[in-house]
Enzyme design. Structure first.
Site, mmCIF file in Angstrom:
data_model
loop_
_atom_site.group_PDB
_atom_site.id
_atom_site.type_symbol
_atom_site.label_atom_id
_atom_site.label_comp_id
_atom_site.label_asym_id
_atom_site.label_seq_id
_atom_site.Cartn_x
_atom_site.Cartn_y
_atom_site.Cartn_z
ATOM 1 N N CYS A 257 0.805 -1.232 0.000
ATOM 2 C CA CYS A 257 0.000 0.000 0.000
ATOM 3 C C CYS A 257 0.832 1.274 0.000
ATOM 4 O O CYS A 257 0.869 1.983 -0.999
ATOM 5 C CB CYS A 257 -0.926 0.002 1.216
ATOM 6 S SG CYS A 257 -2.180 -1.272 1.147
HETATM 7 N N1 LIG Z 1 -2.493 -6.032 1.936
HETATM 8 C C1 LIG Z 1 -2.940 -4.964 2.534
HETATM 9 O O1 LIG Z 1 -2.573 -4.687 3.677
HETATM 10 C C2 LIG Z 1 -3.950 -4.038 1.864
HETATM 11 C C3 LIG Z 1 -4.605 -3.093 2.656
HETATM 12 C C4 LIG Z 1 -5.552 -2.254 2.072
HETATM 13 C C5 LIG Z 1 -5.772 -2.341 0.700
HETATM 14 N N2 LIG Z 1 -5.099 -3.238 -0.065
HETATM 15 C C6 LIG Z 1 -5.407 -3.286 -1.496
HETATM 16 O O2 LIG Z 1 -6.246 -4.414 -1.738
HETATM 17 C C7 LIG Z 1 -5.948 -4.977 -3.029
HETATM 18 C C8 LIG Z 1 -5.576 -6.448 -2.868
HETATM 19 O O3 LIG Z 1 -4.407 -6.527 -2.082
HETATM 20 P P1 LIG Z 1 -3.937 -7.877 -1.376
HETATM 21 O O4 LIG Z 1 -2.870 -7.486 -0.413
HETATM 22 O O5 LIG Z 1 -5.109 -8.645 -0.874
HETATM 23 O O6 LIG Z 1 -3.298 -8.633 -2.631
HETATM 24 P P2 LIG Z 1 -2.879 -10.191 -2.696
HETATM 25 O O7 LIG Z 1 -1.833 -10.286 -3.731
HETATM 26 O O8 LIG Z 1 -2.586 -10.705 -1.313
HETATM 27 O O9 LIG Z 1 -4.195 -10.917 -3.186
HETATM 28 C C9 LIG Z 1 -4.749 -10.718 -4.439
HETATM 29 C C10 LIG Z 1 -5.360 -12.024 -4.901
HETATM 30 O O10 LIG Z 1 -6.007 -11.781 -6.155
HETATM 31 C C11 LIG Z 1 -5.813 -12.939 -6.963
HETATM 32 N N3 LIG Z 1 -6.023 -12.544 -8.353
HETATM 33 C C12 LIG Z 1 -5.247 -11.806 -9.166
HETATM 34 N N4 LIG Z 1 -5.842 -11.636 -10.371
HETATM 35 C C13 LIG Z 1 -7.026 -12.276 -10.305
HETATM 36 C C14 LIG Z 1 -8.095 -12.454 -11.210
HETATM 37 N N5 LIG Z 1 -8.071 -11.922 -12.439
HETATM 38 N N6 LIG Z 1 -9.156 -13.185 -10.829
HETATM 39 C C15 LIG Z 1 -9.205 -13.735 -9.589
HETATM 40 N N7 LIG Z 1 -8.229 -13.580 -8.671
HETATM 41 C C16 LIG Z 1 -7.147 -12.855 -9.020
HETATM 42 C C17 LIG Z 1 -4.390 -13.370 -6.640
HETATM 43 O O11 LIG Z 1 -4.190 -14.720 -6.990
HETATM 44 C C18 LIG Z 1 -4.354 -13.133 -5.140
HETATM 45 O O12 LIG Z 1 -4.750 -14.281 -4.413
HETATM 46 C C19 LIG Z 1 -4.834 -4.118 -3.609
HETATM 47 O O13 LIG Z 1 -5.395 -3.116 -4.409
HETATM 48 C C20 LIG Z 1 -4.214 -3.492 -2.386
HETATM 49 O O14 LIG Z 1 -3.593 -2.249 -2.674
HETATM 50 C C21 LIG Z 1 -4.207 -4.102 0.506
#
Ligand SMILES: NC(=O)c1ccc[n+]([C@@H]2O[C@H](COP(=O)([O-])OP(=O)(O)OC[C@H]3O[C@@H](n4cnc5c(N)ncnc54)[C@H](O)[C@@H]3O)[C@@H](O)[C@H]2O)c1
Length: 441
Positions: A257
């Site tokens: 983030c």
């Molecule tokens: N990790 C954090 O602390 C956090 C906090 C707030 C916001 N975010 C935001 O949330 C979003 C997700 O982050 P995250 O940390 O969960 O990412 P992550 O990489 O942990 O998880 C994303 C998941 O999406 C899946 N994926 C990718 N493309 C796909 C598709 N086309 N169809 C289905 N699944 C698909 C991946 O396999 C993965 O399991 C990002 O935009 C991030 O900036 C993250």
């Protein structure tokens, strides 16, 4: 309800919805995640495996790779990654792919909510046209909203349920439906006038953090030069009951983030002829911190007439922050890369990251976390504490090397052989000590 993307954001959200009584289906491309959930396991430390197992057994949570299930779902939340390209431009490919897959099975009456952090305008400029390709109209035939995720991995106090959720819909009905959905699982829902506002809320929050961390990192470097202990300064400043909020220096920004999201905003601002300055400046200071840590390690080794080249340097903590297993964008990897480049023999210890694959860091070879009990067996020249995990045995770390570089003030007490980021080497009034002393001296 459905969740597309079962990562650090999607899995806790799916579990919370399932817990609140909704039949929840997670969709992900990663088969390892799907089989973990099917077997009642968890790969996100904040989500207990027992919770996943109970919900799967009760038939309230399931996972699949098949987007066809969307035909049976009333709502879908998209939680896919939003990384940056090497040029620091937004990489929208995950959002586009997920929206295209949802579009294939979109049906009248359905609610779609984007949760991935992204630049203002994404929901209506990118996602809406993809969903409308087959003729259904947002706000009329289906409903579309944006709600940023605010999860803070490793936080003992705030979780998916008790962190207020901000929601903006493309129409009033879209917003209302999204509010009703979240109200089933989340204690407080805050509505705003549009998806664009909701998108901007998230970017303001993360830019606020990036800029304040940049400021305190610069203050730390300044304190280093002035011979003032920045940690003592922050502790005293935070006694002010209003108008001050403590941020702490460190080896740089990490995670999915804070180092990334502000550049989504900066990219969008530039597209519209506005040159943002704070974001770029904070990014510059924060990304220079691994070099400042390298300088500190070099300074420490110099006091014992050693060079970085050939020295055995152990990094303690490689996750991007305390008590979690996430190494994405971790500044520790940059520090390790710089040390490797300068010829140091690099190792690490991190109970949350047992193995570091060859492609995860610039050294190009697989490393394994050194167990604490093995530390005395190694002839370590310097230990650099880069992440202050609570489980570390700090007494053991302090005793395991003649030099310690502490970038997080993890040790609190000062030892003559400890060099802290943003602080003079010895206590006020004490003379510099050139030889390492025994632990506790
Ligand atoms: N990790 C954090 O602390 C956090 C906090 C707030 C916001 N975010 C935001 O949330 C979003 C997700 O982050 P995250 O940390 O969960 O990412 P992550 O990489 O942990 O998880 C994303 C998941 O999406 C899946 N994926 C990718 N493309 C796909 C598709 N086309 N169809 C289905 N699944 C698909 C991946 O396999 C993965 O399991 C990002 O935009 C991030 O900036 C993250």
């Amino acid at each position: 309800m459905g969740i597309v993307g079962l990562g650090y954001v999607g899995l806790p959200l799916a579990v919370e919805f399932a817990r609140s009584g909704l039949i929840t289906t997670g969709i992900d491309l990663d088969l390892r995640k799907i089989s973990a959930i099917e077997q009642g396991n968890s790969y996100v430390p904040d989500v207990p495996a027992a919770d996943v197992a109970a919900l799967v057994t009760a038939g309230r949570l399931r996972a699949t790779r098949d987007f066809g299930v969307i035909a049976e779902l009333d709502t879908v939340n998209i939680c896919v990654p939003t990384p940056l390209r090497k040029t620091k431009d937004p990489d929208m490919s995950y959002i586009v792919a997920a929206a295209e897959s949802v579009a294939e099975h979109l049906h009248p009456g359905m609610l779609v909510v984007l949760e991935s952090t992204t630049y203002p305008g994404t929901t209506q400029e990118v996602v809406q046209p993809l969903l409308e390709r087959r003729g259904l109209k947002a706000g009329v035939d289906f409903f579309l909203a944006f709600s940023p995720e605010r999860v803070d991995p490793g936080n003992d106090h705030f979780n998916t349920r008790n962190v207020p959720k901000v929601v903006g819909g493309t129409t009033n009905t879209c917003r209302e439906l999204a509010r009703v959905l979240y109200s089933t699982a989340i204690e407080t829902v805050v509505t705003v006038s549009s998806p664009r506002v909701a998108e901007m809320v998230k970017l303001l929050e993360n830019t606020f953090r990036a800029v304040n961390i940049g400021l305190v990192n610069e203050i730390a470097l300044m304190c280093d030069k002035l011979g003032i202990d920045v940690w003592e300064v922050i502790d005293a400043a935070k006694t002010k009951p209003f108008g001050f909020m403590p941020f702490y220096p460190g080896p740089g920004l990490g995670g999915h983030c804070i180092p990334i999201d502000p550049f989504y905003l900066s990219w969008k601002a530039k597209q519209n002829g506005f040159e943002p300055r704070f974001i770029e400046l904070a990014g510059h200071v924060n990304s220079s911190m691994p070099h400042a840590v390298l300088d500190k390690i070099t300074e420490a080794l110099n006091t014992q007439t050693k060079s970085v080249s050939g020295s055995q340097v152990l990094v303690a903590g490689i996750a991007y922050k305390r008590d979690i297993d996430d190494i994405r964008e971790s500044p520790a990897l940059d520090v390790m890369g710089l040390l490797h480049e300068r010829g140091a023999r690099v190792s690490y210890t991190d109970p949350y990251v047992p193995v570091l694959s060859a492609r995860s860091w610039p050294g190009g070879c697989e490393l394994r976390s050194v167990p604490t009990e093995d530390l005395p067996l190694m002839s370590i020249d310097c230990i650099a504490i880069l992440t202050d995990h609570r489980v570390f045995d700090y007494e053991a770390l302090v005793g395991a090397a003649p030099l310690i570089v502490d970038t997080r003030n993890a040790l609190k007490r000062q030892f003559p052989h400890v060099f802290r980021l943003g602080a003079p080497r010895t206590t006020r009034g004490a003379r510099p000590v050139l030889e390492p002393l025994a632990l506790g001296a």
